[in-house]
Design a protein around this motif. Structure first.
Motif: not given
Length: 153
Positions: A28-49
């Motif tokens: 149930n956990i997708f783990y990443i150690e680091f995220a660049n801005n594109i990856e970070k914004f993708f995660i935020m755009k697809n998150s709800y909390i």
């Protein structure tokens, strides 16, 4: 929080070895150690909390909180009595737990996760708060906001 919610999906981004080790093998956990801005914004755009689990007062004005608001993602934070609690207003654009009260943090998470109308209200208010206080077109007001909240006259 992760241990108490094995049935819910999480994206965890941190380089902390203890958390990395815990996340290994969890379906149930997708783990990443680091995220660049594109990856970070993708995660935020697809998150709800956003779970801002820091109890460190040195993180007095977490930029990630404003970035999440840009995408309408409400945050759950601890009451640090710092800039974190200026950005996140309890019940308006996020929810606040008492400092180091992990049980309360977990209960708040479950509440926002399960209560779709509450989550939608907080999401809308997150976006409105960002537009009002932190967008680039409002940068002069942003500095006035910082000065009025952090420098006592």
């Amino acid at each position: 929080l992760l241990e108490n919610n094995l049935d819910k999906p999480f994206v965890v981004c941190t380089s902390k070895s203890k958390i990395k080790k815990y996340c290994e093998g969890k379906k149930n956990i997708f783990y990443i150690e680091f995220a660049n801005n594109i990856e970070k914004f993708f995660i935020m755009k697809n998150s709800y909390i956003n779970l801002f689990t820091s109890d460190n007062k040195a993180e007095s004005f977490g930029i990630i909180l404003m970035e999440c608001q840009m995408f309408g993602v409400p945050s759950i934070v601890f009451n640090l009595q710092t800039g974190v609690n200026i950005i996140i207003k309890d019940g308006y654009n996020g929810l606040v737990a008492n400092l180091n009260n992990n049980e309360e943090f977990n209960n708040i998470y479950k509440k926002i996760y399960n209560d779709v109308p509450l989550r939608e209200k907080l999401s809308l208010n997150s976006r409105l708060n960002y537009e009002k206080n932190y967008n680039l077109n409002n940068f002069e007001n942003y500095y006035k906001f910082l000065l009025s909240n952090f420098i006592k006259h």
